[in-house]
Design an enzyme around this catalytic site. Sequence first.
Site, PDB file in Angstrom:
ATOM      1  N   TRP A 127       0.866  -1.183   0.000  1.00  0.00           N
ATOM      2  CA  TRP A 127       0.000   0.000   0.000  1.00  0.00           C
ATOM      3  C   TRP A 127       0.907   1.238   0.000  1.00  0.00           C
ATOM      4  CZ3 TRP A 127      -1.931   2.624   4.909  1.00  0.00           C
ATOM      5  CH2 TRP A 127      -2.976   3.512   4.638  1.00  0.00           C
ATOM      6  N   ASP A 208      -0.566  -5.086   9.508  1.00  0.00           N
ATOM      7  CA  ASP A 208      -1.555  -4.080   9.115  1.00  0.00           C
ATOM      8  C   ASP A 208      -2.826  -4.815   8.691  1.00  0.00           C
ATOM      9  OD1 ASP A 208      -3.016  -1.950   8.256  1.00  0.00           O
ATOM     10  OD2 ASP A 208      -1.659  -1.359   6.633  1.00  0.00           O
ATOM     11  N   ALA A 210      -6.332  -4.250   7.555  1.00  0.00           N
ATOM     12  CA  ALA A 210      -7.304  -3.254   7.072  1.00  0.00           C
ATOM     13  C   ALA A 210      -8.554  -3.895   6.477  1.00  0.00           C
ATOM     14  CB  ALA A 210      -6.641  -2.345   6.037  1.00  0.00           C
ATOM     15  N   LYS A 243     -13.285  -0.477   6.171  1.00  0.00           N
ATOM     16  CA  LYS A 243     -13.859  -1.355   5.151  1.00  0.00           C
ATOM     17  C   LYS A 243     -14.875  -2.317   5.750  1.00  0.00           C
ATOM     18  CE  LYS A 243     -10.450   0.561   3.088  1.00  0.00           C
ATOM     19  NZ  LYS A 243      -9.887   0.999   1.860  1.00  0.00           N
TER      20      LYS A 243
HETATM   21  C1  LIG Z   1      -3.189  -1.872   3.652  1.00  0.00           C
HETATM   22  C2  LIG Z   1      -4.001  -0.753   4.207  1.00  0.00           C
HETATM   23  N1  LIG Z   1      -3.737  -0.317   5.441  1.00  0.00           N
HETATM   24  C3  LIG Z   1      -4.446   0.663   6.006  1.00  0.00           C
HETATM   25  C4  LIG Z   1      -5.479   1.279   5.334  1.00  0.00           C
HETATM   26  C5  LIG Z   1      -6.170   2.362   6.107  1.00  0.00           C
HETATM   27  O1  LIG Z   1      -7.399   2.792   5.763  1.00  0.00           O
HETATM   28  P1  LIG Z   1      -8.170   3.906   6.584  1.00  0.00           P
HETATM   29  O2  LIG Z   1      -7.178   4.937   7.035  1.00  0.00           O
HETATM   30  O3  LIG Z   1      -9.128   4.458   5.617  1.00  0.00           O
HETATM   31  O4  LIG Z   1      -8.807   3.236   7.739  1.00  0.00           O
HETATM   32  C6  LIG Z   1      -5.788   0.861   4.032  1.00  0.00           C
HETATM   33  C7  LIG Z   1      -6.839   1.505   3.253  1.00  0.00           C
HETATM   34  O5  LIG Z   1      -6.844   1.606   2.075  1.00  0.00           O
HETATM   35  C8  LIG Z   1      -5.029  -0.183   3.466  1.00  0.00           C
HETATM   36  O6  LIG Z   1      -5.287  -0.648   2.231  1.00  0.00           O
END
Ligand SMILES: Cc1ncc(COP(=O)(O)O)c(C=O)c1O
Length: 394
Positions: A127, A208, A210, A243
């Site tokens: 990411w 991580d 998510a 999500k």
């Molecule tokens: C791998 C990963 N980590 C963390 C996030 C964090 O998302 P948010 O800050 O919207 O909760 C995302 C969102 O796209 C992600 O794909």
Amino acid sequence: MFETLTAPEVDKIIRLMGMFRDDPREDKVDLGVGVYKTPEGRTPVMRAVKAAEELVWQAQDSKGYVALAGDPGYLAAMRALIFGDAVAANRIGAAGTPGGTGAVRQVLEMVKRLTPEATVWVSAPTWPNHPAIISYLGLEMREYRYYDSETGGLDRASMMEDLAGVAPGDLILVHGCCHNPTGVDLDLEDWRAIGELCLDRGAVPFVDMAYLGFGDGLEEDAAGLRLLAGMVPELLLAASCSKNFGLYRDRVGIAMAMGADAERALAAGGMLAWLNRQNFAFPPDHGARVVQTILDDADLTEMWRSELREMRERMAANRRALVAELRQVTGSDRFAFLGTQKGMFTLLGATPAQVDRLREEFGIYLVGDSRINVAGLTDANIPVVAKAVAEVMR
Ligand SMILES: Cc1ncc(COP(=O)(O)O)c(C=O)c1O
């Protein structure tokens, strides 16, 4: 102060969202931005969330500050959801954060203060916010090979070969499930191998999480993390409710630090709360309270689980339908790998020029690295997308 300042380049996904919005073609297809969508193209408020919001609205009689780490009930509910009973609850310190991004940032802030010499190892690819935050904080970063573009699967041997280079105190950043952008996940043996490596080298895993619940199910998606947590003395975790609860804009996340014992966990949790204080003081409460309300109520939990199942099954069905359609139009199994991956994303393997052509000629929007969001597929657009992909990637 601003005389020499130039505006920063707009993030590529944000730019893509703008281009899509401004595209007048009625049959345009958005496979870009990473949000869940219904077949009608909506990103809905989940029914369990609506019901919990109503309860919160009725019960809440103050908007006074809560605590620097957020509500302890939220922290406990999230810990149980993610870790189950894999480790004793008192070994985990936690603090609420603005979304998963906030959690990644707070965990890395902690690392920057405690072990500034640590190298953070990230998968290639990962990411884009991972390297962005790591570099912003001035931490060292190295990539480990992960994705095999030939097979659309995990390059296991190369991953372990690269990770053999970790030094004591280094961080190994692993996606908990539904890897973004590849959709390629570790199996339990891989998690075990990473756990053994961490034990052997004194490296610290940073998971991580998510997309919990977007892969095979809540328990299944947490199984690797839980296995790892049971093996190592210390572990860091960033989780997002954007999500799986559809709470994107409410900014609901959590940073967790698992310590060797209760005393260390308390200290680590205290540090996360202190870091909150430095950055934004109190984490947002509304979304966290909604999550807590759902997780503390058996009926709401059941409602949420069933909606999550619906979303997960729709994404998996979209993958299968696209694979079948691509098989038919290309007469080959070249894209079969799509069906073996998990979650929202996959890399089609198109070149940047092919990605541009898909957008310009066919109105199909995907990220420049050819990542598509399978939730953007529908029965109606799958044949159109498959035909265009076959044409462009001939
Ligand atoms: C791998 C990963 N980590 C963390 C996030 C964090 O998302 P948010 O800050 O919207 O909760 C995302 C969102 O796209 C992600 O794909």
